[in-house]
Every structure is written in C-alpha cells, then in structure tokens.
Design an enzyme around this catalytic site. Sequence first.
Site, PDB file in Angstrom:
ATOM      1  N   GLY A  70      34.898  40.350  44.192  1.00  0.00           N
ATOM      2  CA  GLY A  70      34.651  40.266  42.751  1.00  0.00           C
ATOM      3  C   GLY A  70      33.329  39.562  42.468  1.00  0.00           C
ATOM      4  O   GLY A  70      32.507  40.038  41.678  1.00  0.00           O
ATOM      5  N   HIS A  71      33.114  38.424  43.153  1.00  0.00           N
ATOM      6  CA  HIS A  71      31.834  37.726  43.015  1.00  0.00           C
ATOM      7  C   HIS A  71      30.696  38.608  43.523  1.00  0.00           C
ATOM      8  O   HIS A  71      29.629  38.698  42.904  1.00  0.00           O
ATOM      9  CB  HIS A  71      31.817  36.444  43.865  1.00  0.00           C
ATOM     10  CG  HIS A  71      32.784  35.387  43.456  1.00  0.00           C
ATOM     11  ND1 HIS A  71      33.822  34.983  44.260  1.00  0.00           N
ATOM     12  CD2 HIS A  71      32.876  34.628  42.335  1.00  0.00           C
ATOM     13  CE1 HIS A  71      34.503  34.013  43.665  1.00  0.00           C
ATOM     14  NE2 HIS A  71      33.960  33.784  42.491  1.00  0.00           N
TER      15      HIS A  71
ATOM     16  N   SER B  46      39.529  33.434  43.631  1.00  0.00           N
ATOM     17  CA  SER B  46      39.461  32.496  44.762  1.00  0.00           C
ATOM     18  C   SER B  46      40.817  31.858  44.995  1.00  0.00           C
ATOM     19  O   SER B  46      41.176  31.515  46.119  1.00  0.00           O
ATOM     20  CB  SER B  46      38.422  31.414  44.483  1.00  0.00           C
ATOM     21  OG  SER B  46      37.178  32.013  44.234  1.00  0.00           O
ATOM     22  N   ARG B  47      41.597  31.704  43.916  1.00  0.00           N
ATOM     23  CA  ARG B  47      42.913  31.075  44.045  1.00  0.00           C
ATOM     24  C   ARG B  47      43.905  31.974  44.794  1.00  0.00           C
ATOM     25  O   ARG B  47      44.922  31.477  45.286  1.00  0.00           O
ATOM     26  CB  ARG B  47      43.471  30.716  42.670  1.00  0.00           C
ATOM     27  CG  ARG B  47      42.726  29.558  42.010  1.00  0.00           C
ATOM     28  CD  ARG B  47      43.382  29.153  40.703  1.00  0.00           C
ATOM     29  NE  ARG B  47      42.734  27.995  40.096  1.00  0.00           N
ATOM     30  CZ  ARG B  47      41.698  28.061  39.281  1.00  0.00           C
ATOM     31  NH1 ARG B  47      41.168  29.224  38.965  1.00  0.00           N
ATOM     32  NH2 ARG B  47      41.158  26.960  38.767  1.00  0.00           N
TER      33      ARG B  47
ATOM     34  N   GLN C  42      35.927  33.107  28.773  1.00  0.00           N
ATOM     35  CA  GLN C  42      34.738  32.384  29.235  1.00  0.00           C
ATOM     36  C   GLN C  42      33.469  33.184  28.912  1.00  0.00           C
ATOM     37  O   GLN C  42      32.474  32.623  28.446  1.00  0.00           O
ATOM     38  CB  GLN C  42      34.850  32.138  30.735  1.00  0.00           C
ATOM     39  CG  GLN C  42      33.579  31.623  31.379  1.00  0.00           C
ATOM     40  CD  GLN C  42      33.784  31.293  32.840  1.00  0.00           C
ATOM     41  OE1 GLN C  42      34.266  30.212  33.170  1.00  0.00           O
ATOM     42  NE2 GLN C  42      33.431  32.199  33.723  1.00  0.00           N
TER      43      GLN C  42
ATOM     44  N   ALA D  99      34.091  30.112  47.437  1.00  0.00           N
ATOM     45  CA  ALA D  99      35.219  30.862  48.005  1.00  0.00           C
ATOM     46  C   ALA D  99      35.031  32.318  47.594  1.00  0.00           C
ATOM     47  O   ALA D  99      35.910  32.942  46.998  1.00  0.00           O
ATOM     48  CB  ALA D  99      36.563  30.303  47.551  1.00  0.00           C
ATOM     49  N   LEU D 100      33.853  32.821  47.916  1.00  0.00           N
ATOM     50  CA  LEU D 100      33.419  34.114  47.382  1.00  0.00           C
ATOM     51  C   LEU D 100      34.281  35.267  47.881  1.00  0.00           C
ATOM     52  O   LEU D 100      34.724  35.288  49.028  1.00  0.00           O
ATOM     53  CB  LEU D 100      31.958  34.367  47.771  1.00  0.00           C
ATOM     54  CG  LEU D 100      30.945  33.349  47.235  1.00  0.00           C
ATOM     55  CD1 LEU D 100      29.526  33.769  47.612  1.00  0.00           C
ATOM     56  CD2 LEU D 100      31.055  33.166  45.718  1.00  0.00           C
TER      57      LEU D 100
ATOM     58  N   ASP E 138      37.358  36.579  33.475  1.00  0.00           N
ATOM     59  CA  ASP E 138      37.455  35.398  32.608  1.00  0.00           C
ATOM     60  C   ASP E 138      36.843  35.776  31.263  1.00  0.00           C
ATOM     61  O   ASP E 138      35.765  35.296  30.892  1.00  0.00           O
ATOM     62  CB  ASP E 138      36.711  34.231  33.252  1.00  0.00           C
ATOM     63  CG  ASP E 138      37.259  33.915  34.630  1.00  0.00           C
ATOM     64  OD1 ASP E 138      38.304  33.283  34.714  1.00  0.00           O
ATOM     65  OD2 ASP E 138      36.650  34.353  35.636  1.00  0.00           O
TER      66      ASP E 138
HETATM   67  P1  AMP Z   1      34.517  31.539  39.691  1.00  0.00           P
HETATM   68  O1  AMP Z   1      33.982  31.307  41.054  1.00  0.00           O
HETATM   69  O2  AMP Z   1      35.986  31.752  39.647  1.00  0.00           O
HETATM   70  O3  AMP Z   1      34.043  30.494  38.701  1.00  0.00           O
HETATM   71  O4  AMP Z   1      33.892  32.905  39.193  1.00  0.00           O
HETATM   72  C1  AMP Z   1      32.506  33.097  39.141  1.00  0.00           C
HETATM   73  C2  AMP Z   1      32.234  34.360  38.373  1.00  0.00           C
HETATM   74  O5  AMP Z   1      32.830  35.465  39.039  1.00  0.00           O
HETATM   75  C3  AMP Z   1      32.816  34.332  36.945  1.00  0.00           C
HETATM   76  O6  AMP Z   1      31.903  34.948  36.070  1.00  0.00           O
HETATM   77  C4  AMP Z   1      34.068  35.149  37.103  1.00  0.00           C
HETATM   78  O7  AMP Z   1      34.482  35.773  35.901  1.00  0.00           O
HETATM   79  C5  AMP Z   1      33.620  36.176  38.124  1.00  0.00           C
HETATM   80  N1  AMP Z   1      34.781  36.757  38.782  1.00  0.00           N
HETATM   81  C6  AMP Z   1      35.762  36.109  39.460  1.00  0.00           C
HETATM   82  N2  AMP Z   1      36.704  36.972  39.891  1.00  0.00           N
HETATM   83  C7  AMP Z   1      36.307  38.191  39.473  1.00  0.00           C
HETATM   84  C8  AMP Z   1      36.859  39.517  39.581  1.00  0.00           C
HETATM   85  N3  AMP Z   1      38.004  39.740  40.210  1.00  0.00           N
HETATM   86  N4  AMP Z   1      36.182  40.535  39.013  1.00  0.00           N
HETATM   87  C9  AMP Z   1      35.015  40.322  38.356  1.00  0.00           C
HETATM   88  N5  AMP Z   1      34.444  39.111  38.210  1.00  0.00           N
HETATM   89  C10 AMP Z   1      35.082  38.062  38.762  1.00  0.00           C
END
Ligand code: AMP
Length: 282
Positions: free
Chosen positions: A36-37, A188-189, A155, A32-33, A152
């Site tokens: 940010g991704h 993504s949420r 994390q 759900a890119l 995160d």
């Molecule tokens: P996720 O798909 O939520 O597991 O996120 C994958 C990666 O993208 C993780 O390292 C997240 O911290 C990073 N990420 C998600 N949202 C953002 C954002 N708004 N800004 C920067 N990194 C992000």
Amino acid sequence: MRVHEKRLDIAADVAALTKRNKSIGFVPTMGALHEGHLALVKRAIKENEIVLVSIFVNPTQFNNSQDLVNYPRTLPSDVRLLSELSENIIVFAPTPKDVYGDQMSSIDYDFGGLENEMEGKYRPGHFDGVGTVLKHLFTIVSPTRAYFGEKDFQQLQIVKKLVEIEKLSVQIVGCPIYREKTGLALSSRNKRLNDKQLAVSPMIYKTLKQIKKDFGTKSVYKLSEWVSEQFENNEVLTLEYFEIAKVSDLKSIKRKQKNTKYRAFIAVFAGEIRLIDNIALN
Ligand code: AMP
C-alpha cells in the site's frame, strides 16, 4: 539511495534540489512498509523528479500508549524495499527530537469540524498530532506534491485542510486503497494479526461492499442495523463504529440526499489491534 536521520542533513539535500528546481514528491509514512505504501511511492516516482519518503512513528498522534509501543518498526527492511523500487529515493528517518526539538507537543488545530468526526471522536488528539507532524515535515521537505492513501480518508481530508490553514504550496494527491486478494486493506498493523484474526478480517471489506450494493435501496438506519448484526456474535472482531458520512464534511447522516457524495467508514478491533476501512458509496 540516501538515508538521513538528522534534520540538518535532509534540509541540506532539499535545499540543493530546490535550487536546481527539482520537483519533490513526498510520501510520509510510519514505516513497516507494505505494498500500500509502495503504491504511493510508485505514483510519486512517476510524477516527480525526486521522491522523498519519511519513516517516523509519530508519538503525538497516538492516543493509546500501548499502540505506540507495539507499533512495528522495521527500518532496515523498509530501506531495502524502497531501494528495490528506485535508487533515487531519499529516506528521512528522524528521531522525535529531530522533528520536535525539546518540545514534543501538538498544535491545537481547528480543521473546521473534520477533526471531531469518527477517528477524531475515538482517538482524542489524534489529528492534532497528525497536523503537527505534517506541518514540521512539510517545512523540512518543501515538497511539490505529497501522497496520501484513501485508506485513511479522514486524514486525507484533514491534510487538505491543513494545507489551506498553513497556506502551504504543496499539492495533496489522494491514492486508492490497496488491498490483499482477500479484500483486507493493507495496514502495518496487519503484521500483528494472528492466523485466526487474519482469516476473519476480510469480512470488514465484504461488509463494506454489501453496504455499497444496498445503498441505493435501503435506509441508512437499516444498513447500520445490518452491520451491527454482522459483528454481534463475532468472537474475533469487535465493531467500534460504522458510519455513513458525507464526503464534504464527514458528518454522519441519517437520511440520504440527492446530489451528495457519501462514503461508509468502519473501525473494528481484532483483540487489541485496531483496523479501519472505508468505501465510496456513490
Ligand atoms: P502510515 O504508515 O500508516 O502512516 O501510512 C502512510 C501512508 O500510506 C498514509 O497516507 C496511508 O493512508 C497510506 N496507506 C496505508 N495503507 C494503505 C493502503 N492499504 N492503501 C493505500 N494507502 C495506504
């Protein structure tokens, strides 16, 4: 652009690249890119010869089964977004069986206490799931560098610890939080937020910015009290936690000390949708 679902296929690709000494930048995601991704992927493209993006909604890191069911899955548009960035990206979109085999369970990690704070407290088992899936993915992908968002932040600290524990050679790169113009951190949420929730959610970052502004002059108690008040009568957002914590061990503090780096962390619910954010305070 290559999209692999099978562990053996990605392993063959990686083996060929490693043989040719290519640097591999790895961006693990749950799909759900959003921008940010993509910011992480762009950075990986700049710093590596090949970029590999995994898209895998990892069951073992969900403590809430409904959240796992409702998590958005948009593989075709994810692949399109990535191909618009570069044709040189390899996508790994496995099934749980491809990652875990027949035994989908988490390793019981000791991350030196990092796992017991904040997200760890409210999402039991979450970081064991994160550590386990990353251990599997790092083994499959053998990356030179791996990219994680400060969105995160806990994390990110845990992943650095995981690399120490598992004695991996990957370099972990932290990337800044990418926000909407309104200040809302991309997630993504966010795709699940209704109009009213979307309209109110920028207050999460506004609250964090005010805390940063007041951090030098007000006590931690006063700051926390003020945050609770902001959410007290809010019909849309419910505060789960607000904490000011040391960057080094993520332990929440009651009093500030000199020469110590702090960050503020927040988790709120908009209906069933859980949103987190954080900010550097000094
Ligand atoms: P996720 O798909 O939520 O597991 O996120 C994958 C990666 O993208 C993780 O390292 C997240 O911290 C990073 N990420 C998600 N949202 C953002 C954002 N708004 N800004 C920067 N990194 C992000």
